[in-house]
Design a protein around this motif. Sequence first.
Motif, short mmCIF file in Angstrom:
data_model
loop_
_atom_site.label_atom_id
_atom_site.label_comp_id
_atom_site.label_asym_id
_atom_site.label_seq_id
_atom_site.Cartn_x
_atom_site.Cartn_y
_atom_site.Cartn_z
N ASP A 150 -46.40 -30.01 -32.87
CA ASP A 150 -46.42 -31.09 -31.89
C ASP A 150 -46.31 -32.45 -32.57
O ASP A 150 -45.80 -33.39 -31.99
N PHE A 151 -46.76 -32.55 -33.84
CA PHE A 151 -46.64 -33.83 -34.54
C PHE A 151 -45.20 -34.15 -34.90
O PHE A 151 -44.89 -35.27 -35.32
N VAL A 152 -44.29 -33.20 -34.69
CA VAL A 152 -42.85 -33.44 -34.78
C VAL A 152 -42.27 -33.57 -33.37
O VAL A 152 -41.53 -34.51 -33.07
N LEU A 153 -42.61 -32.63 -32.50
CA LEU A 153 -41.99 -32.57 -31.18
C LEU A 153 -42.33 -33.78 -30.30
O LEU A 153 -41.45 -34.33 -29.62
N LEU A 154 -43.59 -34.20 -30.29
CA LEU A 154 -43.99 -35.31 -29.41
C LEU A 154 -43.32 -36.63 -29.80
O LEU A 154 -42.76 -37.31 -28.93
N PRO A 155 -43.33 -37.02 -31.08
CA PRO A 155 -42.61 -38.24 -31.42
C PRO A 155 -41.10 -38.12 -31.21
O PRO A 155 -40.43 -39.10 -30.87
N TRP A 156 -40.56 -36.92 -31.41
CA TRP A 156 -39.13 -36.71 -31.20
C TRP A 156 -38.78 -36.97 -29.74
O TRP A 156 -37.79 -37.65 -29.43
N LEU A 157 -39.59 -36.48 -28.83
CA LEU A 157 -39.36 -36.73 -27.40
C LEU A 157 -39.43 -38.21 -27.07
O LEU A 157 -38.73 -38.69 -26.16
N GLN A 158 -40.25 -38.95 -27.79
CA GLN A 158 -40.38 -40.38 -27.57
C GLN A 158 -39.05 -41.10 -27.78
O GLN A 158 -38.72 -42.02 -27.03
N VAL A 159 -38.28 -40.68 -28.78
CA VAL A 159 -37.01 -41.35 -29.08
C VAL A 159 -35.80 -40.63 -28.51
O VAL A 159 -34.71 -41.18 -28.49
N ASP A 160 -35.99 -39.39 -28.04
CA ASP A 160 -34.89 -38.63 -27.44
C ASP A 160 -35.44 -37.64 -26.42
O ASP A 160 -35.69 -36.48 -26.75
N PRO A 161 -35.64 -38.10 -25.16
CA PRO A 161 -36.22 -37.23 -24.14
C PRO A 161 -35.38 -35.98 -23.84
O PRO A 161 -35.90 -35.01 -23.31
N ASP A 162 -34.11 -36.00 -24.22
CA ASP A 162 -33.22 -34.85 -23.98
C ASP A 162 -33.02 -34.00 -25.23
O ASP A 162 -32.09 -33.19 -25.30
N ALA A 163 -33.88 -34.17 -26.22
CA ALA A 163 -33.74 -33.48 -27.50
C ALA A 163 -33.71 -31.97 -27.32
O ALA A 163 -34.43 -31.40 -26.49
N VAL A 164 -32.89 -31.33 -28.15
CA VAL A 164 -32.79 -29.86 -28.18
C VAL A 164 -32.96 -29.42 -29.63
O VAL A 164 -32.32 -29.96 -30.53
N LEU A 165 -33.84 -28.46 -29.83
CA LEU A 165 -34.02 -27.85 -31.14
C LEU A 165 -33.14 -26.61 -31.19
O LEU A 165 -33.40 -25.63 -30.47
N PRO A 166 -32.07 -26.63 -31.99
CA PRO A 166 -31.16 -25.47 -32.03
C PRO A 166 -31.91 -24.16 -32.25
O PRO A 166 -32.80 -24.08 -33.10
N GLY A 167 -31.57 -23.18 -31.44
CA GLY A 167 -32.20 -21.87 -31.54
C GLY A 167 -33.50 -21.75 -30.76
O GLY A 167 -34.04 -20.66 -30.62
N HIS A 168 -34.00 -22.88 -30.24
CA HIS A 168 -35.27 -22.87 -29.52
C HIS A 168 -35.18 -23.51 -28.14
O HIS A 168 -36.04 -23.28 -27.31
N GLY A 169 -34.18 -24.35 -27.91
CA GLY A 169 -33.99 -24.97 -26.61
C GLY A 169 -34.53 -26.39 -26.54
O GLY A 169 -34.83 -27.01 -27.56
N PRO A 170 -34.67 -26.89 -25.30
CA PRO A 170 -35.12 -28.27 -25.11
C PRO A 170 -36.53 -28.48 -25.68
O PRO A 170 -37.43 -27.67 -25.47
N VAL A 171 -36.69 -29.59 -26.39
CA VAL A 171 -37.98 -29.90 -26.99
C VAL A 171 -39.04 -30.09 -25.91
O VAL A 171 -40.18 -29.64 -26.06
N ALA A 172 -38.67 -30.72 -24.80
CA ALA A 172 -39.64 -30.92 -23.71
C ALA A 172 -40.16 -29.58 -23.19
O ALA A 172 -41.35 -29.45 -22.89
N ALA A 173 -39.30 -28.59 -23.10
CA ALA A 173 -39.73 -27.27 -22.64
C ALA A 173 -40.65 -26.59 -23.66
O ALA A 173 -41.60 -25.90 -23.28
N LEU A 174 -40.38 -26.80 -24.94
CA LEU A 174 -41.25 -26.23 -25.97
C LEU A 174 -42.66 -26.80 -25.86
O LEU A 174 -43.65 -26.06 -25.93
N VAL A 175 -42.75 -28.10 -25.66
CA VAL A 175 -44.06 -28.76 -25.54
C VAL A 175 -44.74 -28.34 -24.25
O VAL A 175 -45.91 -27.97 -24.26
N ALA A 176 -44.01 -28.35 -23.15
CA ALA A 176 -44.60 -28.02 -21.85
C ALA A 176 -45.01 -26.55 -21.79
O ALA A 176 -46.00 -26.21 -21.14
#
Length: 181
Positions: A150-176
């Motif tokens: 989360d210390f990577v995913l949460l700040p990443w969402l801050q600068v890119d709400p539509d971020a996608v982690l290849p092989g894992h999907g949308p970052v917002a969905a991973l956090v949620a």
Amino acid sequence: MTTRRPDPPARASAGAPSRRTPAAYVRAVVALGANLGDRRATLDAAVRELDRLPLTGSVVCSEPLETVAVKLDGPDADAPAYLNAVALVETRLAPTVLLGFLQAIEQRHGRVRRERWGDRTLDLDLIVYGDVVSDDPRLVLPHPRAAERDFVLLPWLQVDPDAVLPGHGPVAALVAGRGAR
């Protein structure tokens, strides 16, 4: 902590690129962390250094997030807390070349690699480089533990709400999907 430069120049749209046409910019995601020394000053300096890298366009960085230190077996309440952030870097540097620059920045800030999960003045991890997938031992992409951090995913969402982690999907969905930790 946001740094912005003009958007990278667009490539010519008609015909094959000439020898003078620069390669396309790729978005790299870089995680920054520090838990020793003046953490905020170190992160700010590292972002300025990212912004000065050759063949690099814009650099946009999240605000820092304070987190508990993590060891292989979980949280380490005895270690100093980290400040973590994520920078989006538009670059034409090859991934391994970018990694070399990241490691040089770490060294300039006193990074010593004694133990894998040890405290550090600065940690710069290349999380994603465009859609590149690599299992090379020198550089695994995307970062193999990014989806768990989360210390990577949460700040990443801050600068890119539509971020996608290849092989894992949308970052917002991973956090949620598991709730922020």
